[in-house]
Scaffold this motif. Structure first.
Motif, PDB file in Angstrom:
ATOM      1  N   UNK A 129       0.833  -1.205   0.000  1.00 27.10           N
ATOM      2  CA  UNK A 129       0.000   0.000   0.000  1.00 27.10           C
ATOM      3  C   UNK A 129       0.869   1.257   0.000  1.00 27.10           C
ATOM      4  N   UNK A 130       1.911   1.263   0.814  1.00 26.26           N
ATOM      5  CA  UNK A 130       2.793   2.431   0.897  1.00 26.26           C
ATOM      6  C   UNK A 130       3.587   2.630  -0.389  1.00 26.26           C
ATOM      7  N   UNK A 131       3.750   1.559  -1.149  1.00 29.21           N
ATOM      8  CA  UNK A 131       4.549   1.605  -2.376  1.00 29.21           C
ATOM      9  C   UNK A 131       3.669   1.457  -3.617  1.00 29.21           C
ATOM     10  N   UNK A 132       2.380   1.776  -3.471  1.00 34.12           N
ATOM     11  CA  UNK A 132       1.417   1.489  -4.533  1.00 34.12           C
ATOM     12  C   UNK A 132       1.722   2.230  -5.830  1.00 34.12           C
ATOM     13  N   UNK A 133       2.313   3.422  -5.728  1.00 33.42           N
ATOM     14  CA  UNK A 133       2.639   4.180  -6.943  1.00 33.42           C
ATOM     15  C   UNK A 133       4.095   4.004  -7.353  1.00 33.42           C
ATOM     16  N   UNK A 134       4.765   3.029  -6.750  1.00 30.90           N
ATOM     17  CA  UNK A 134       6.153   2.749  -7.110  1.00 30.90           C
ATOM     18  C   UNK A 134       7.171   3.557  -6.348  1.00 30.90           C
ATOM     19  N   UNK A 135       6.712   4.445  -5.486  1.00 35.42           N
ATOM     20  CA  UNK A 135       7.628   5.235  -4.657  1.00 35.42           C
ATOM     21  C   UNK A 135       7.146   5.208  -3.213  1.00 35.42           C
ATOM     22  N   UNK A 136       8.091   5.339  -2.305  1.00 33.86           N
ATOM     23  CA  UNK A 136       7.765   5.351  -0.885  1.00 33.86           C
ATOM     24  C   UNK A 136       8.536   6.483  -0.227  1.00 33.86           C
ATOM     25  N   UNK A 137       7.831   7.334   0.516  1.00 34.21           N
ATOM     26  CA  UNK A 137       8.487   8.469   1.159  1.00 34.21           C
ATOM     27  C   UNK A 137       9.408   7.990   2.273  1.00 34.21           C
ATOM     28  N   UNK A 138      10.350   8.844   2.638  1.00 35.93           N
ATOM     29  CA  UNK A 138      11.259   8.503   3.734  1.00 35.93           C
ATOM     30  C   UNK A 138      10.493   8.342   5.040  1.00 35.93           C
ATOM     31  N   UNK A 139       9.422   9.138   5.215  1.00 31.92           N
ATOM     32  CA  UNK A 139       8.612   9.030   6.427  1.00 31.92           C
ATOM     33  C   UNK A 139       7.936   7.667   6.505  1.00 31.92           C
ATOM     34  N   UNK A 140       7.412   7.202   5.362  1.00 30.78           N
ATOM     35  CA  UNK A 140       6.768   5.890   5.339  1.00 30.78           C
ATOM     36  C   UNK A 140       7.780   4.783   5.620  1.00 30.78           C
ATOM     37  N   UNK A 141       8.961   4.908   5.029  1.00 31.13           N
ATOM     38  CA  UNK A 141      10.004   3.910   5.280  1.00 31.13           C
ATOM     39  C   UNK A 141      10.369   3.871   6.758  1.00 31.13           C
ATOM     40  N   UNK A 142      10.498   5.056   7.366  1.00 28.69           N
ATOM     41  CA  UNK A 142      10.874   5.130   8.780  1.00 28.69           C
ATOM     42  C   UNK A 142       9.796   4.520   9.661  1.00 28.69           C
ATOM     43  N   UNK A 143       8.529   4.804   9.334  1.00 27.47           N
ATOM     44  CA  UNK A 143       7.433   4.263  10.132  1.00 27.47           C
ATOM     45  C   UNK A 143       7.398   2.744  10.050  1.00 27.47           C
ATOM     46  N   UNK A 144       7.516   2.209   8.842  1.00 23.85           N
ATOM     47  CA  UNK A 144       7.506   0.757   8.661  1.00 23.85           C
ATOM     48  C   UNK A 144       8.706   0.105   9.344  1.00 23.85           C
ATOM     49  N   UNK A 145       9.868   0.723   9.194  1.00 20.36           N
ATOM     50  CA  UNK A 145      11.086   0.156   9.779  1.00 20.36           C
ATOM     51  C   UNK A 145      11.015   0.120  11.296  1.00 20.36           C
ATOM     52  N   UNK A 146      10.224   1.014  11.884  1.00 22.66           N
ATOM     53  CA  UNK A 146      10.132   1.081  13.339  1.00 22.66           C
ATOM     54  C   UNK A 146       9.361  -0.086  13.942  1.00 22.66           C
ATOM     55  N   UNK A 147       8.474  -0.724  13.168  1.00 16.37           N
ATOM     56  CA  UNK A 147       7.710  -1.803  13.786  1.00 16.37           C
ATOM     57  C   UNK A 147       7.809  -3.154  13.082  1.00 16.37           C
ATOM     58  N   UNK A 148       8.327  -3.201  11.842  1.00 19.74           N
ATOM     59  CA  UNK A 148       8.471  -4.503  11.192  1.00 19.74           C
ATOM     60  C   UNK A 148       9.663  -5.249  11.788  1.00 19.74           C
ATOM     61  N   UNK A 149       9.464  -6.480  12.244  1.00 16.85           N
ATOM     62  CA  UNK A 149      10.571  -7.241  12.830  1.00 16.85           C
ATOM     63  C   UNK A 149      11.559  -7.689  11.765  1.00 16.85           C
ATOM     64  N   UNK A 150      12.753  -8.108  12.167  1.00 15.28           N
ATOM     65  CA  UNK A 150      13.797  -8.478  11.202  1.00 15.28           C
ATOM     66  C   UNK A 150      13.359  -9.517  10.173  1.00 15.28           C
ATOM     67  N   UNK A 151      12.562 -10.510  10.578  1.00 14.22           N
ATOM     68  CA  UNK A 151      12.172 -11.555   9.625  1.00 14.22           C
ATOM     69  C   UNK A 151      11.086 -11.078   8.661  1.00 14.22           C
ATOM     70  N   UNK A 152      10.557  -9.861   8.888  1.00 12.07           N
ATOM     71  CA  UNK A 152       9.601  -9.254   7.962  1.00 12.07           C
ATOM     72  C   UNK A 152      10.099  -7.855   7.590  1.00 12.07           C
ATOM     73  N   UNK A 153      11.378  -7.760   7.294  1.00 10.09           N
ATOM     74  CA  UNK A 153      11.998  -6.458   7.054  1.00 10.09           C
ATOM     75  C   UNK A 153      11.426  -5.792   5.807  1.00 10.09           C
TER      76      UNK A 153
END
Length: 311
Positions: free
Chosen positions: A169-193
């Motif tokens: 969903x965050x990458x639906x248009x082929x790009x992902x903002x740095x804010x979205x990357x940071x938010x996802x990285x904060x809660x996705x565990x290593x095995x679901x990086x």
């Protein structure tokens, strides 16, 4: 959104015991008496401490990041603060001797690391100016939070599909903002990086239909709506993606609309909490609620309910 500090966490400490570089803590709710046990690492390296603080701050940059991160970390069973602490402690193990080797600040940080592991069990009670267990404070919980308590996402396959939904969903248009990357990285565990999820093909309809049916599947869509609302705006492409996904997963229009409304309510509560904490003005909150597609009357009624719950 109230942050955990040593000043407001220490009253919860029923006991603490040091074992080498680890502090074993028992936190007790002052209302219900519920107890929760967790441990935190004491770290001497300044770089490690800075890494932990950086991780905490990164989660604050993106809209209601603090509240959503706490929910998502609970869903995925991952706390990056704890992982950073564990990794740093492992690297610094040769420097660790006894409890007395650490400063008071380093000990306090270990207590906070322990609390972050069980923070999802607590909610801030503005009436008492204290953390209390969720079980004793249901009147402040939204339907969004109650649903996640009643129907948690515990299946490994469901969690992976949810992670892929959020990334796609965050990458639906082929790009992902740095804010979205940071938010996802904060809660996705290593095995679901994030990188691993981006490398996977798009979810198939078969994969979506193999998720746990009923309330759990609905909660997956509800969490995706919350992610979509995280910056207090609605991206049309992400909304179309999510609606199409809900249809493929067999959610009827009524169920999908309900999940969206629960996510909106959860998001609006964070707005009003920010207003009451002095982090934004009332008119700013209304402007952001408008960005979510929420009518002013609905936002005003939720503000009143929030005031009543606060007392």
């Amino acid at each position: 959104m109230q942050d955990a500090t040593i000043e407001n966490v220490r009253p919860l400490l029923a006991s603490q015991h040091a074992d080498g570089s680890t502090v074993q803590c028992i936190f007790r709710c002052p209302v219900s008496g519920d107890t929760f046990e967790a441990s935190g690492q004491m770290i001497r390296s300044p770089e490690s401490t800075n890494s932990v603080q950086s991780s905490m701050k990164r989660g604050l940059k993106y809209g209601m990041g603090r509240a959503l991160n706490r929910v998502m970390r609970n869903v995925f069973g991952y706390n990056p603060l704890a992982n950073i602490a564990t990794d740093a402690a492992r690297q610094a193990v040769n420097n660790v001797k006894t409890y007395s080797d650490f400063t008071e600040n380093e000990r306090n940080e270990a207590i906070l690391r322990a609390f972050h592991k069980v923070a999802h069990r607590f909610v801030w009670d503005p009436k008492r100016s204290a953390w209390v267990s969720r079980s004793s404070h249901d009147q402040m919980a939204t339907e969004f939070e109650k649903r996640l308590q009643r129907h948690p996402i515990t299946d490994k396959f469901d969690a992976e599909v949810l992670a892929r939904i959020l990334v796609e969903m965050s990458n639906v248009d082929g790009t992902m903002s740095e804010e979205e990357k940071a938010l996802l990285a904060d809660f996705l565990p290593p095995h679901l990086s994030l990188n691993e999820m981006l490398a996977k093909p798009s979810l198939s309809e078969a994969e979506l239909l193999e998720t746990s049916a009923g309330p759990v599947r609905e909660n997956m869509i509800m969490l995706a709506w919350a992610m979509l609302f995280a910056d207090y705006s609605v991206d049309p492409a992400e909304m179309r993606f999510l609606k199409g996904l809900a249809s493929k997963m067999g959610l009827g229009t009524g169920a999908e609309d309900s999940m969206k409304e629960h996510a909106q309510e959860f998001t609006l509560v964070q707005l009003w909490e920010s207003v009451f904490e002095g982090e934004m003005t009332r008119e700013q909150a209304f402007a952001k609620s408008d960005g979510l597609g929420v009518e002013r009357l609905t936002a005003e009624r939720l503000e009143i309910r929030y005031r009543k719950a606060r007392g």
